[in-house]
Every structure is written in structure tokens, then in C-alpha cells.
Design a protein around this motif. Sequence first.
Motif, mmCIF file in Angstrom:
data_model
loop_
_atom_site.group_PDB
_atom_site.id
_atom_site.type_symbol
_atom_site.label_atom_id
_atom_site.label_comp_id
_atom_site.label_asym_id
_atom_site.label_seq_id
_atom_site.Cartn_x
_atom_site.Cartn_y
_atom_site.Cartn_z
ATOM 1 N N GLY A 161 0.785 -1.225 0.000
ATOM 2 C CA GLY A 161 0.000 0.000 0.000
ATOM 3 C C GLY A 161 0.814 1.270 0.000
ATOM 4 O O GLY A 161 0.315 2.314 0.418
ATOM 5 N N THR A 162 2.067 1.221 -0.491
ATOM 6 C CA THR A 162 2.904 2.419 -0.444
ATOM 7 C C THR A 162 3.309 2.913 -1.829
ATOM 8 O O THR A 162 4.110 3.848 -1.931
ATOM 9 N N ALA A 163 2.772 2.301 -2.882
ATOM 10 C CA ALA A 163 3.113 2.729 -4.241
ATOM 11 C C ALA A 163 1.869 3.262 -4.938
ATOM 12 O O ALA A 163 0.750 2.782 -4.708
ATOM 13 N N TYR A 164 2.077 4.264 -5.799
ATOM 14 C CA TYR A 164 0.969 4.826 -6.577
ATOM 15 C C TYR A 164 0.829 3.999 -7.866
ATOM 16 O O TYR A 164 1.570 4.198 -8.832
ATOM 17 N N ARG A 165 -0.113 3.066 -7.856
ATOM 18 C CA ARG A 165 -0.285 2.143 -8.968
ATOM 19 C C ARG A 165 -1.773 1.908 -9.254
ATOM 20 O O ARG A 165 -2.635 2.121 -8.393
ATOM 21 N N TYR A 166 -2.052 1.426 -10.483
ATOM 22 C CA TYR A 166 -3.390 0.949 -10.799
ATOM 23 C C TYR A 166 -3.692 -0.300 -9.977
ATOM 24 O O TYR A 166 -2.792 -1.064 -9.606
ATOM 25 N N ARG A 167 -4.968 -0.522 -9.703
ATOM 26 C CA ARG A 167 -5.352 -1.792 -9.091
ATOM 27 C C ARG A 167 -5.211 -2.894 -10.131
ATOM 28 O O ARG A 167 -5.740 -2.803 -11.239
ATOM 29 N N ASN A 168 -4.519 -3.928 -9.770
ATOM 30 C CA ASN A 168 -4.221 -5.034 -10.673
ATOM 31 C C ASN A 168 -5.381 -6.023 -10.653
ATOM 32 O O ASN A 168 -5.671 -6.623 -9.610
ATOM 33 N N PRO A 169 -6.082 -6.216 -11.776
ATOM 34 C CA PRO A 169 -7.224 -7.150 -11.773
ATOM 35 C C PRO A 169 -6.807 -8.590 -11.492
ATOM 36 O O PRO A 169 -7.614 -9.396 -11.038
ATOM 37 N N ARG A 170 -5.541 -8.899 -11.747
ATOM 38 C CA ARG A 170 -5.080 -10.269 -11.524
ATOM 39 C C ARG A 170 -4.882 -10.557 -10.041
ATOM 40 O O ARG A 170 -5.277 -11.598 -9.527
ATOM 41 N N THR A 171 -4.261 -9.587 -9.299
ATOM 42 C CA THR A 171 -3.983 -9.800 -7.881
ATOM 43 C C THR A 171 -5.014 -9.145 -6.962
ATOM 44 O O THR A 171 -5.104 -9.487 -5.784
ATOM 45 N N GLY A 172 -5.758 -8.193 -7.524
ATOM 46 C CA GLY A 172 -6.705 -7.453 -6.692
ATOM 47 C C GLY A 172 -6.030 -6.394 -5.826
ATOM 48 O O GLY A 172 -6.697 -5.744 -5.010
ATOM 49 N N GLN A 173 -4.734 -6.196 -5.996
ATOM 50 C CA GLN A 173 -3.984 -5.242 -5.183
ATOM 51 C C GLN A 173 -3.578 -4.030 -6.020
ATOM 52 O O GLN A 173 -3.668 -4.044 -7.260
ATOM 53 N N LEU A 174 -3.103 -2.987 -5.341
ATOM 54 C CA LEU A 174 -2.615 -1.782 -6.020
ATOM 55 C C LEU A 174 -1.153 -1.983 -6.423
ATOM 56 O O LEU A 174 -0.252 -1.265 -5.979
ATOM 57 N N ASP A 175 -0.914 -2.968 -7.287
ATOM 58 C CA ASP A 175 0.439 -3.278 -7.734
ATOM 59 C C ASP A 175 0.520 -3.383 -9.252
ATOM 60 O O ASP A 175 1.359 -4.090 -9.799
ATOM 61 N N GLY A 176 -0.368 -2.640 -9.918
ATOM 62 C CA GLY A 176 -0.366 -2.633 -11.371
ATOM 63 C C GLY A 176 0.617 -1.627 -11.938
ATOM 64 O O GLY A 176 1.626 -1.285 -11.305
ATOM 65 N N ASP A 177 0.337 -1.124 -13.132
ATOM 66 C CA ASP A 177 1.226 -0.170 -13.786
ATOM 67 C C ASP A 177 1.230 1.178 -13.050
ATOM 68 O O ASP A 177 0.297 1.520 -12.322
ATOM 69 N N VAL A 178 2.278 1.953 -13.319
ATOM 70 C CA VAL A 178 2.404 3.285 -12.741
ATOM 71 C C VAL A 178 1.283 4.183 -13.244
ATOM 72 O O VAL A 178 0.924 4.161 -14.426
#
Length: 639
Positions: free
Chosen positions: A520-537
Motif C-alpha cells: 500500500g505504499t506505491a501509486y499504482r493501478y489496481r491489478n485485476p489479476r492480484t486485486g492489489q494496487l500493484d499494477g502499472d504506474v
Amino acid sequence: MTVRLTVAQALVRFLAAQYSERDGIEQRLIPGCFGIFGHGNVAGVAQALLESAQGDGTGSDLPYHLARNEQGMVHSAVGYSRMRNRLQAMACTASIGPGSTNMLTGAALATTNRIPVLLLPSDIFATRVASPVLQELEQPFGYDVSVNDAFRPLSRFFDRVWRPEQLPSALLGAMRVLIDPAETGAVTIALPQDVQAEAHDWPEELFAKRVWHIPRPVPEPAALARAADIISSARRPLLVAGGGVHYSEATEALRRFAEATGIPVADTQAGKGALPWDHPQAVGGVGSTGSPVANALAREADVVIGVGTRYSDFTTASRTAFQHPDVRFVNVNVAAFDAAKHAGTMVVADARAALDALVDAVEGYRVDEAYTTTHREHAERWNQVVDEAAHLGHQPLPAQTEVLGTLNEVMDARDVVVQAAGSMPGDLQMLWRARDSKQYHVEYAYSCMGYEIAGALGVKMAAPEREVFALVGDGSYLMMSQELVTAVSEGIKLNLVIVENHGFASIGSLSESVGSQRFGTAYRYRNPRTGQLDGDVLPVDLAANAASLGADVIRVRTIEEFRDALARSRASVRTTAIHIETDPLAPVPSSESWWDVPVSEVAQLDSTKQARKTYEARKAEQRPLLRPSDASGSQEGSS
């Protein structure tokens, strides 16, 4: 004789007639007012400021500055007052409800930092004739409660003017606390909106010029003697210089004391620059984000002399910094509250007066030359590390330490760097080489994201002859950038450096250290694969945003381009923002210290389990610091 004015008109006329004096230098105590008008103050304080601006025949001008965010204007007021060594305090007026509660964070910041600001939140109707009014909070247990009661625990003085007759005592009480170096902080006078517009016959003497004399309390002779005895017995002493050294204008007194005794001087975030970085006795910042030089001395110090410091957990490395089994503290502070910390021998006095007195009291004492040689050799090795951090040549994106190092090299000694939150305060305290007592302005008592731009505005207003550089990460920029508009509208030139690393670098690193994997410390898209905010910038363009607020913008990618942009920005007469991306994972030298952030005692994640083991090992190094410090073993009482 009386004069008929509204409460708001009387308030403005009174504030314009207040002056402060120290060492024979007299100046306006309240040099101006920040504000945002709403229905709670537009007919009261706003009308009074308008009459003042247009000349009401009394010469009671109180300059008004339109802010864009109520929290931001309090930060600007703090920056102004800190730059003026707490000898002046700006006023801040806001409308009722959210306008006023937006100032709460600023109030907490001011009080935590011991910086005077005058807050004038508007309030509900005193008459209750139309209650509940727009934006009024109703409580069933009392009709005299409003949201402004939240200012009480955040203020060093709080009053609410329910009736015009109460205004004089409220104003005099407020001024008393604003100018008291031991008590100062946020001062709040809540103003019901109907009372602001109510007329009253005021005695003319209320508006006479009033000079408030800011004292320099001298050390009590017996306390000075006890402190001198302890210092003279020290074999490995260390002096910790806090913000009080700057506010009391004691840098020259500190230099004389350090040179007379040979005692090394470390500094806190607020105290940085108390000695120039290259002074023989200067050893850098102490504590969690300090230099290894100062922290090595702290671990072995048998006497710690704290001057104007409140001993935050960063300064004491969460009470692990001072490891000598018999360490004693001598605390010089204008506030007994801070002087009593760590069971120290208390010297309740002005820092400059106390240091001057201590030079004479310890005459003939000097630390062993071998001790001096050791810390100077360590400092020389550390300076090589600092040079390397400033010139890493990190690829493909530069390291933050390179950005800071380049700025440090380019800035003139009398320029000012402003910072407050994220990973930069730690890097700055460790690596910055302050050459002037006012060059380094980092707010790290409240460490408030969003302080940087607003605080820099106040700094520049207080010192228009200096170039001011606001260093702001993307997290802080997104929290509060609105005062860029204020700077542009006022024609106040700022240099803004936006360091973008697409997230929270400081908390990301901290998260990793406590086993939470930078969640939860990066500014990212929500990743539909993981469900987390670890997608692209995210495609956020902070440079374009700064341009939309009226700043000139220079985009750079390399340190060479950054160096050129700094020169262009400095030469410009317009507010300029330089945008540069950095690698949040780039290496940073170690402070060889620690900060206590609890780690989950029970966890399923291996990363958290390992972090807990490390945490427990460091916790074992914490010390209560309760040993009586005076020679007799008895603890002295408050002065």
C-alpha cells in the motif's frame, strides 16, 4: 474616552498596534493576516480588514493575504515565524465549520514545534437565535459546544469571545502566550460570527501602541554551578543543539562554548546549522537519521548537554542513542518541561544567556585531545561517504541522495531549503551540509505532509532577500500544493523541486523493515489479476499540475539537467518548479541508529516474523534514562 467599533474592527485595530522587542530591536508582533472568507467571517473580520486596508484613519493597517487552504495558511504562518526566530506571529482567519477545522492540523504542528501563530476561527451564533446554523455541530449534552473546542488540546491558549466585553482579556492573554518562549505555540481565539459584527464602545487605551518585551531568562546561579560541575567532570561529553539555539540567536554563543571546551556538537532537525557543517566541533545530526559520527559519540557519551532540544524519539533513537551506563544529562532550555527530561540537571534559561554563562563557569576545562582527534578522523571518513552519496551516478533514474547533494552544492549559503515529510528529512539530516544558521528549514516535530510549499511561502515572506527552495515528494505534493497559487498571486518567487518516485518512499522502506513488504505504499493501478494496487504506474503528471497553478516548469531526467535547471530557476523572478524522477530503491548510507516502530508480535508472514526478531533485539537496547544527573544524586525541582 471610547470609540465605537465592531468586535472584528477592534480586533484588527488592536493587532495592528502590537509590537515585540528583544535586545532593543522592536518590530510588529502581528505583521499580517492570512485568511479565507466564508459566511462566518466575511461580515466580521473580512469587513474590518477591508477598512484597515483602505485606511480607516487610524493607521492600523493589517496586511491581508488570501490563502487557498486553511491548513496551508497556518503552515505558512509557522514558516514565517520560525524564520523570524519566533519574534513575530501571523494571524489566520477562517470561516466556521470546515474552514476552521481545516486549521486543526496546522495548530497541532505549531504547538508541537513551539512556534507562535494566532488562529481566529469563526464560530456559531452566541445568541443561538437561528440555531442550528449552517455547518454547526450539535451536541445533545451542551449548546455551548462547537467544533472549535477541538482546538483546546492543540493550543497553548484558547478562548471564545461570547460577548464584546470579553475581547480585551482574550487579546491580552493571547499576546502574553505568543511572546512567551517557554509557553508559545498555537494561540486560538474563537469568534462567534454574530459577535464579530456586534458594536461596542471600547476604551481608547485598548488600541494604544503596546510593546511586548521578549525575555532572556538568565540561569539561576546554583543551577549553573551544578551544570558546570557535571560538565567539568565529563571525559566524553556531547552537546546536542536543538531549535532553541536558533530561536534565541545563540549560534555565536554556541561556537564560543564549543571552541573553549572542545566539546563536539551534534544537532537535531530543528537545530541543524547551529554550527556550520565544517566547524571542527560539528559532528552532524544525532539519532535515528543522524550521522554515524554523532551516533558513535552519543553511544559513549558520559555527559549529554542538551541545548534547546525537546529530545524527540528521533533525536534519542527511541532511547537507544545514549548507551553509557552512567550517562548524565545537563539540559539547557527556556521551558522547564523540556529541561527536566531524562532526569537531567535543569538549567531553565535562555540558550544564549546560558551558553555565555557556561563559558565562564567551566573556564579551564577542555576535553582530552585524543577524544577530539578520534571524532575528527571519523568525520573525515564520513565526509567521503557523503560525497559518494551525492555523486553515485545511479541508473537508469538518479538516486534521491544525488538530487539533495546537487542542490546542496548549487545553493548559496543564505538560500533556504524547506522540507517536512517522507524520506527526504532523513536523508537531509544525515547528508546536508548547512553553511548558514537559517539555510536548513525542516519541519520534523509534526513531520506534516503538505507543509513544504506552504511553509516555503511563509519563509520567503519573512526573508524576501533569500532564495527559498521547497523540496517536495509526490506524496506531499498531492496532499497540499494549493499555496503555489498564493505565491503566484502575491508575486512571491519560490523555487520548487518535485521529486517523484511514484509512491511513499519513506513508508515503503519502513514497511519493508517491519515485514509488511511495502504494501500500500506505491501509486499504482489496481491489478485485476492480484486485486492489489500493484499494477502499472499511474499517469499522474505533477509537472503539468504545477504549471496549471501558475508556476513555470522545467522537466529534467538527469542530474546534469537538474543542475542546469537549478541555475535557471534561481535566476528567474517567477515561481519555478523543477520536476525530476528518482529511484525509491536507490542506496542510502546508514545512520547506524534505530527508530522504534512496533512490529506485529504474531504473524503468518515470514517477513514479519523475521522483522519481529530484529525488533526485539533492538528493544533490549532501550534505556529508561532515569538516573539522577546532579552530582549529589538528588533531583532538582522545577524552577
